[in-house]
Design a protein around this motif. Structure first.
Motif, PDB file in Angstrom:
ATOM      1  N   PRO A  11      18.078  43.945  -8.927  1.00 30.99           N
ATOM      2  CA  PRO A  11      18.300  44.213  -7.496  1.00 30.99           C
ATOM      3  C   PRO A  11      17.762  43.101  -6.597  1.00 30.99           C
ATOM      4  CG  PRO A  11      17.060  46.017  -8.525  1.00 30.99           C
ATOM      5  CD  PRO A  11      17.281  44.978  -9.567  1.00 30.99           C
ATOM      6  N   LEU A  12      16.638  42.491  -6.988  1.00 34.38           N
ATOM      7  CA  LEU A  12      16.071  41.385  -6.210  1.00 34.38           C
ATOM      8  C   LEU A  12      16.988  40.166  -6.268  1.00 34.38           C
ATOM      9  CD1 LEU A  12      12.376  41.706  -7.461  1.00 34.38           C
ATOM     10  CD2 LEU A  12      13.326  42.571  -5.314  1.00 34.38           C
ATOM     11  N   LEU A  13      17.520  39.909  -7.439  1.00 32.48           N
ATOM     12  CA  LEU A  13      18.446  38.792  -7.632  1.00 32.48           C
ATOM     13  C   LEU A  13      19.728  39.024  -6.837  1.00 32.48           C
ATOM     14  CD1 LEU A  13      18.922  36.123  -9.097  1.00 32.48           C
ATOM     15  CD2 LEU A  13      19.756  37.447 -11.056  1.00 32.48           C
ATOM     16  N   ALA A  14      20.263  40.242  -6.902  1.00 33.46           N
ATOM     17  CA  ALA A  14      21.484  40.578  -6.153  1.00 33.46           C
ATOM     18  C   ALA A  14      21.251  40.412  -4.658  1.00 33.46           C
ATOM     19  CB  ALA A  14      21.925  41.995  -6.485  1.00 33.46           C
ATOM     20  N   ASN A  15      20.090  40.831  -4.176  1.00 35.59           N
ATOM     21  CA  ASN A  15      19.770  40.690  -2.753  1.00 35.59           C
ATOM     22  C   ASN A  15      19.677  39.212  -2.363  1.00 35.59           C
ATOM     23  OD1 ASN A  15      19.061  41.973  -0.192  1.00 35.59           O
ATOM     24  ND2 ASN A  15      17.078  40.995  -0.519  1.00 35.59           N
ATOM     25  N   TYR A  16      19.027  38.419  -3.194  1.00 31.67           N
ATOM     26  CA  TYR A  16      18.922  36.972  -2.948  1.00 31.67           C
ATOM     27  C   TYR A  16      20.306  36.328  -2.892  1.00 31.67           C
ATOM     28  CZ  TYR A  16      18.449  32.044  -4.086  1.00 31.67           C
ATOM     29  OH  TYR A  16      18.577  30.675  -4.086  1.00 31.67           O
ATOM     30  N   SER A  31      16.120  27.065  -1.639  1.00 31.56           N
ATOM     31  CA  SER A  31      15.138  27.229  -2.708  1.00 31.56           C
ATOM     32  C   SER A  31      14.978  28.708  -3.031  1.00 31.56           C
ATOM     33  CB  SER A  31      13.786  26.663  -2.272  1.00 31.56           C
ATOM     34  OG  SER A  31      12.787  27.004  -3.207  1.00 31.56           O
ATOM     35  N   THR A  32      14.920  29.019  -4.314  1.00 33.41           N
ATOM     36  CA  THR A  32      14.666  30.405  -4.712  1.00 33.41           C
ATOM     37  C   THR A  32      13.276  30.831  -4.254  1.00 33.41           C
ATOM     38  OG1 THR A  32      13.917  29.643  -6.872  1.00 33.41           O
ATOM     39  CG2 THR A  32      16.196  30.403  -6.714  1.00 33.41           C
ATOM     40  N   ASP A  33      12.392  29.866  -4.052  1.00 33.59           N
ATOM     41  CA  ASP A  33      11.044  30.185  -3.590  1.00 33.59           C
ATOM     42  C   ASP A  33      11.030  30.757  -2.181  1.00 33.59           C
ATOM     43  OD1 ASP A  33       9.974  29.394  -5.980  1.00 33.59           O
ATOM     44  OD2 ASP A  33       9.304  27.436  -5.270  1.00 33.59           O
ATOM     45  N   ALA A  34      12.139  30.606  -1.454  1.00 28.75           N
ATOM     46  CA  ALA A  34      12.210  31.169  -0.104  1.00 28.75           C
ATOM     47  C   ALA A  34      12.255  32.693  -0.136  1.00 28.75           C
ATOM     48  CB  ALA A  34      13.436  30.620   0.630  1.00 28.75           C
ATOM     49  N   ASP A  35      12.588  33.267  -1.266  1.00 26.14           N
ATOM     50  CA  ASP A  35      12.627  34.722  -1.415  1.00 26.14           C
ATOM     51  C   ASP A  35      11.313  35.176  -2.053  1.00 26.14           C
ATOM     52  OD1 ASP A  35      13.033  37.355  -2.612  1.00 26.14           O
ATOM     53  OD2 ASP A  35      15.151  37.081  -2.123  1.00 26.14           O
ATOM     54  N   ARG A  44       6.457  32.645   7.904  1.00 21.08           N
ATOM     55  CA  ARG A  44       5.578  31.604   7.374  1.00 21.08           C
ATOM     56  C   ARG A  44       4.129  31.855   7.787  1.00 21.08           C
ATOM     57  NH1 ARG A  44       8.566  26.386   6.217  1.00 21.08           N
ATOM     58  NH2 ARG A  44      10.738  27.019   6.256  1.00 21.08           N
ATOM     59  N   ILE A  45       3.236  31.169   7.086  1.00 25.54           N
ATOM     60  CA  ILE A  45       1.807  31.347   7.342  1.00 25.54           C
ATOM     61  C   ILE A  45       1.233  30.065   7.930  1.00 25.54           C
ATOM     62  CG2 ILE A  45      -0.438  31.737   6.237  1.00 25.54           C
ATOM     63  CD1 ILE A  45       1.029  33.491   4.185  1.00 25.54           C
ATOM     64  N   GLU A  46       0.483  30.214   9.034  1.00 20.32           N
ATOM     65  CA  GLU A  46      -0.201  29.088   9.653  1.00 20.32           C
ATOM     66  C   GLU A  46      -1.398  28.707   8.786  1.00 20.32           C
ATOM     67  OE1 GLU A  46      -1.449  30.624  13.403  1.00 20.32           O
ATOM     68  OE2 GLU A  46       0.531  30.417  14.323  1.00 20.32           O
ATOM     69  N   CYS A  47      -1.548  27.407   8.525  1.00 23.47           N
ATOM     70  CA  CYS A  47      -2.671  26.938   7.720  1.00 23.47           C
ATOM     71  C   CYS A  47      -3.236  25.666   8.347  1.00 23.47           C
ATOM     72  CB  CYS A  47      -2.227  26.659   6.286  1.00 23.47           C
ATOM     73  SG  CYS A  47      -1.602  28.136   5.456  1.00 23.47           S
ATOM     74  N   LEU A  48      -4.548  25.646   8.492  1.00 22.35           N
ATOM     75  CA  LEU A  48      -5.237  24.524   9.108  1.00 22.35           C
ATOM     76  C   LEU A  48      -5.642  23.514   8.040  1.00 22.35           C
ATOM     77  CD1 LEU A  48      -6.645  23.362  11.718  1.00 22.35           C
ATOM     78  CD2 LEU A  48      -8.715  24.522  10.869  1.00 22.35           C
ATOM     79  N   ASN A  49      -5.176  22.279   8.202  1.00 24.55           N
ATOM     80  CA  ASN A  49      -5.592  21.190   7.334  1.00 24.55           C
ATOM     81  C   ASN A  49      -7.011  20.819   7.745  1.00 24.55           C
ATOM     82  OD1 ASN A  49      -6.161  18.445   6.524  1.00 24.55           O
ATOM     83  ND2 ASN A  49      -3.979  18.170   6.103  1.00 24.55           N
TER      84      ASN A  49
END
Length: 195
Positions: A112-117, A124-128, A172-177
């Motif tokens: 189901p996750l693959l079908a939704n993607y 990128s698959t990493d976006a899911d 997305r997540i804010e991250c401080l360098n």
């Protein structure tokens, strides 16, 4: 050629992949992990086509990445130069993935996750996030965490730079360098080393 990739994909997928390789005439190279991508498609200077896929992916990620890259090749053959992850590529990718979205190839809880993607696949698959997390259970332990698992305010390392995890925006997540005090936005499922 078959031996080159057979150990990297689910066994039941081998005949389909073999057909695609023979049908579309490209060289498949399995390469060491790259930080910025799982796979790549390119036309070589000699006019031949090459697809590369990282060797560190689990068999389900490897298969999805391979079909993603074959879709680039087929899209190029059919349409020439078009937007890399545009509507033509999405349609081709969805079509090529159909025989693989099957419980004999992918675990039932991933289907189901693959079908939704695949409804609107991204570059990128990493976006899911959900699909990435589901794939992670089949990967070798690397000592890494997804950034969304890192507690807010905690430090983590990414590409040898230390960051402090901040707030979640919409996706997305804010991250401080910590070295330059600039804020960067990370996808939620980037893998990092917690400090």
């Amino acid at each position: 050629m078959k031996k080159n990739y057979a150990n990297y994909i689910p066994e039941k997928a081998i005949p389909f992949v073999q057909f695609l390789i023979e049908e579309h005439h490209f060289t498949l190279k399995i390469v060491d992990q790259r930080q910025s991508k799982h796979g790549d498609f390119r036309k070589l200077p000699n006019g031949q086509f090459q697809i590369t896929v990282n060797n560190n992916l689990n068999k389900y990620q490897f298969l999805l990445t391979l079909i993603h890259e074959i879709a680039h090749h087929v899209t190029y053959q059919k349409f020439g130069h078009v937007q890399a992850h545009g509507k033509e590529w999405k349609t081709v990718f969805q079509h090529l993935m159909l025989p693989f979205v099957h419980p004999e190839i992918y675990p039932k809880h991933i289907l189901p996750l693959l079908a939704n993607y695949l409804k609107s696949p991204k570059a990128s698959t990493d976006a899911d996030v959900k699909l990435s997390l589901a794939f992670k259970e089949f990967s070798k332990e690397t000592g890494k965490s997804f950034i969304f698992e890192v507690p807010r305010g905690s430090l983590f390392r990414f590409k040898d730079v230390t960051y402090k995890r901040g707030n979640l925006r919409r996706t997305r997540i804010e991250c401080l360098n910590t070295a330059n005090n600039k804020v960067y936005l990370f996808n939620q499922n980037v893998e990092v080393y917690e400090e």
